[in-house]
Scaffold this motif. Sequence first.
Motif, PDB file in Angstrom:
ATOM      1  N   PRO A 190       0.807  -1.224   0.000  1.00 49.90           N
ATOM      2  CA  PRO A 190       0.000   0.000   0.000  1.00 49.90           C
ATOM      3  C   PRO A 190       0.837   1.269   0.000  1.00 49.90           C
ATOM      4  O   PRO A 190       0.301   2.357  -0.233  1.00 49.90           O
ATOM      5  CB  PRO A 190      -0.831  -0.113   1.280  1.00 49.90           C
ATOM      6  CG  PRO A 190      -0.067  -1.046   2.150  1.00 49.90           C
ATOM      7  CD  PRO A 190       0.625  -2.003   1.232  1.00 49.90           C
ATOM      8  N   ASN A 191       2.134   1.142   0.217  1.00 47.01           N
ATOM      9  CA  ASN A 191       3.021   2.310   0.205  1.00 47.01           C
ATOM     10  C   ASN A 191       3.698   2.523  -1.147  1.00 47.01           C
ATOM     11  O   ASN A 191       4.462   3.477  -1.310  1.00 47.01           O
ATOM     12  CB  ASN A 191       4.095   2.164   1.289  1.00 47.01           C
ATOM     13  CG  ASN A 191       3.501   2.097   2.683  1.00 47.01           C
ATOM     14  OD1 ASN A 191       2.662   2.915   3.046  1.00 47.01           O
ATOM     15  ND2 ASN A 191       3.917   1.116   3.463  1.00 47.01           N
ATOM     16  N   GLY A 223      -0.066   1.848  -4.833  1.00 40.43           N
ATOM     17  CA  GLY A 223      -0.353   1.673  -3.415  1.00 40.43           C
ATOM     18  C   GLY A 223      -1.670   2.298  -2.971  1.00 40.43           C
ATOM     19  O   GLY A 223      -2.495   1.614  -2.333  1.00 40.43           O
ATOM     20  N   PRO A 224      -1.911   3.573  -3.278  1.00 41.16           N
ATOM     21  CA  PRO A 224      -3.196   4.180  -2.886  1.00 41.16           C
ATOM     22  C   PRO A 224      -4.406   3.504  -3.520  1.00 41.16           C
ATOM     23  O   PRO A 224      -5.480   3.435  -2.897  1.00 41.16           O
ATOM     24  CB  PRO A 224      -3.048   5.632  -3.363  1.00 41.16           C
ATOM     25  CG  PRO A 224      -1.574   5.879  -3.371  1.00 41.16           C
ATOM     26  CD  PRO A 224      -0.965   4.576  -3.799  1.00 41.16           C
ATOM     27  N   ILE A 225      -4.260   2.999  -4.744  1.00 39.79           N
ATOM     28  CA  ILE A 225      -5.371   2.283  -5.379  1.00 39.79           C
ATOM     29  C   ILE A 225      -5.644   0.982  -4.635  1.00 39.79           C
ATOM     30  O   ILE A 225      -6.800   0.613  -4.384  1.00 39.79           O
ATOM     31  CB  ILE A 225      -5.052   2.002  -6.868  1.00 39.79           C
ATOM     32  CG1 ILE A 225      -4.797   3.306  -7.624  1.00 39.79           C
ATOM     33  CG2 ILE A 225      -6.189   1.209  -7.524  1.00 39.79           C
ATOM     34  CD1 ILE A 225      -4.365   3.105  -9.063  1.00 39.79           C
ATOM     35  N   ALA A 244      -5.041   0.413  -1.499  1.00 35.38           N
ATOM     36  CA  ALA A 244      -5.669   0.753  -0.216  1.00 35.38           C
ATOM     37  C   ALA A 244      -7.149   1.103  -0.411  1.00 35.38           C
ATOM     38  O   ALA A 244      -7.993   0.728   0.406  1.00 35.38           O
ATOM     39  CB  ALA A 244      -4.923   1.916   0.430  1.00 35.38           C
ATOM     40  N   GLU A 245      -7.454   1.801  -1.492  1.00 39.84           N
ATOM     41  CA  GLU A 245      -8.844   2.203  -1.747  1.00 39.84           C
ATOM     42  C   GLU A 245      -9.717   1.002  -2.103  1.00 39.84           C
ATOM     43  O   GLU A 245     -10.828   0.846  -1.578  1.00 39.84           O
ATOM     44  CB  GLU A 245      -8.890   3.215  -2.893  1.00 39.84           C
ATOM     45  CG  GLU A 245     -10.297   3.634  -3.260  1.00 39.84           C
ATOM     46  CD  GLU A 245     -10.351   4.399  -4.583  1.00 39.84           C
ATOM     47  OE1 GLU A 245     -11.476   4.641  -5.052  1.00 39.84           O
ATOM     48  OE2 GLU A 245      -9.289   4.706  -5.148  1.00 39.84           O
ATOM     49  N   LYS A 246      -9.230   0.157  -2.980  1.00 34.05           N
ATOM     50  CA  LYS A 246     -10.009  -1.005  -3.409  1.00 34.05           C
ATOM     51  C   LYS A 246     -10.146  -2.038  -2.294  1.00 34.05           C
ATOM     52  O   LYS A 246     -11.155  -2.733  -2.199  1.00 34.05           O
ATOM     53  CB  LYS A 246      -9.356  -1.647  -4.640  1.00 34.05           C
ATOM     54  CG  LYS A 246      -9.391  -0.790  -5.894  1.00 34.05           C
ATOM     55  CD  LYS A 246     -10.805  -0.637  -6.425  1.00 34.05           C
ATOM     56  CE  LYS A 246     -10.850   0.183  -7.703  1.00 34.05           C
ATOM     57  NZ  LYS A 246     -12.234   0.338  -8.209  1.00 34.05           N
ATOM     58  N   ASN A 247      -9.088  -2.165  -1.473  1.00 31.92           N
ATOM     59  CA  ASN A 247      -9.108  -3.047  -0.298  1.00 31.92           C
ATOM     60  C   ASN A 247      -9.709  -4.415  -0.632  1.00 31.92           C
ATOM     61  O   ASN A 247     -10.713  -4.840  -0.031  1.00 31.92           O
ATOM     62  CB  ASN A 247      -9.895  -2.382   0.832  1.00 31.92           C
ATOM     63  CG  ASN A 247      -9.710  -3.094   2.163  1.00 31.92           C
ATOM     64  OD1 ASN A 247      -8.788  -3.898   2.325  1.00 31.92           O
ATOM     65  ND2 ASN A 247     -10.583  -2.822   3.113  1.00 31.92           N
ATOM     66  N   GLU A 252       4.427   3.482  -5.044  1.00 26.94           N
ATOM     67  CA  GLU A 252       4.074   4.638  -5.868  1.00 26.94           C
ATOM     68  C   GLU A 252       2.861   4.321  -6.730  1.00 26.94           C
ATOM     69  O   GLU A 252       2.784   3.263  -7.362  1.00 26.94           O
ATOM     70  CB  GLU A 252       5.270   4.996  -6.758  1.00 26.94           C
ATOM     71  CG  GLU A 252       5.033   6.165  -7.697  1.00 26.94           C
ATOM     72  CD  GLU A 252       6.215   6.398  -8.613  1.00 26.94           C
ATOM     73  OE1 GLU A 252       6.993   7.312  -8.333  1.00 26.94           O
ATOM     74  OE2 GLU A 252       6.354   5.635  -9.593  1.00 26.94           O
ATOM     75  N   TYR A 253       1.925   5.249  -6.773  1.00 23.49           N
ATOM     76  CA  TYR A 253       0.720   5.235  -7.591  1.00 23.49           C
ATOM     77  C   TYR A 253      -0.201   4.048  -7.285  1.00 23.49           C
ATOM     78  O   TYR A 253      -1.373   4.229  -6.939  1.00 23.49           O
ATOM     79  CB  TYR A 253       1.048   5.236  -9.089  1.00 23.49           C
ATOM     80  CG  TYR A 253      -0.203   5.256  -9.946  1.00 23.49           C
ATOM     81  CD1 TYR A 253      -0.992   6.399 -10.036  1.00 23.49           C
ATOM     82  CD2 TYR A 253      -0.604   4.112 -10.640  1.00 23.49           C
ATOM     83  CE1 TYR A 253      -2.166   6.401 -10.789  1.00 23.49           C
ATOM     84  CE2 TYR A 253      -1.770   4.115 -11.398  1.00 23.49           C
ATOM     85  CZ  TYR A 253      -2.544   5.263 -11.465  1.00 23.49           C
ATOM     86  OH  TYR A 253      -3.694   5.260 -12.224  1.00 23.49           O
TER      87      TYR A 253
END
Length: 415
Positions: free
Chosen positions: A161-162, A167-169, A171-174, A164-165
């Motif tokens: 989740p850390n 990682g945030p996706i 975390a969001e999709k989980n 680049e680019y």
Amino acid sequence: MSRLIYIVVSFTLALTACSTNQKENQIIDETATARLDSTLQSFLETGAVAGVSALIYEDGEEVYFNAEGYADRENEVQMARNTIVQIFSMTKPITGVALMQLYEDGAFELDDPISMYAPDLGELTVYEGMDEKGNPILVEPNRELTIRDLTRHTAGFANDPNAEYVGPILAEKNPMNREHTLGEFADRLWDIPLVFHPGEQWYYGMSVDMQAFMVELFSGVPFDEYVWRNILNPLGMDQTRYFVPESDRDRFAAVYSSAEGDSLQRVPDEQALSFNTNTWALTPGGWGYTSTLDDYMKFTQMLVNEGELNGTRILEPETVELMATNQLSEEVTERHFLPSKGQVGFGIDFAVRVRPPQSPEENNGVVGEFFWDGLASTLFWVDPENELTAVFFTQKLPFDGSLHKEFRDAVYGPL
């Protein structure tokens, strides 16, 4: 008559020599037993673990068992043979066996694209960095993602989740949210760009959870139900399960954690045990099962017996051999943490030893063995050459590979 006596005497001497030779070649002898006892005790004396247990079979017979310390230190519950532990990623080989049963049934070929069976998942993309304007570079994969990629961790699924680019996706999709079914998990995972092209790297992640989704897809049966019907129940593994009922929780081991140099601290039960003391929609293929020493030993004995245990056949010998054969080419040089396991490649949901240890610092073992471990420092391996299987249980975070190194040295003798 004298000739008959000669034959009988010769046969008796041959049997005696054979028996003596087997005894000489036995791995777990009195010396190894003493090493093992001393090693397990040392883990307690140094404060490395709160409790530890081990079970070893050789030539189909139990040759070693010991349990030291506490399953629940605060309540002084001893580590025991029937202690229930979280096996985490030792779930993965069970999932692999389920998938390969369906392979034997002709449901798929290993190099079939996943899109052949799950077209509704949509199109995958691969993240290749940012352009000079700060926009993500997303491209089509060089080739389709295959079932073999899932079985050997070369799929390219994001797992950080850390990062680049991506990682945030992630975390969001989980995708691993416990409220998701395997179908919902797969949909969400497919929406996350791959971090490399299929087949280019070995990278640990959610590939085996996708295998569980494929088991559901091919069988038409919920994953957990399929595994129970076709593996756990036939092998008598009634202590291997996701949900631990209230009646068995007095045997459920606590989880302990320590940073380097710090003493062990109990992870709060509501955090550490929550997955297995509640029911969830998610039935992951990569983690989640609990088990006991004897239950998991049944699984390893099935494997060392080439797919059969006590007259019950789970896999064909050729399939077990395929699973225990390295599937990684030498071109796959990026291998995440796999080199820390020793001189190994990777088969179908197992690490596979391809060379002897090259130094005393490496994990001990025999060429041809296959194995895996779990997040809370559990371990098992299958040694076909010596017909030996070992299961090692503790509940320590973070993962402590030094325990495995010392345990292996105790089994085989230090290099």
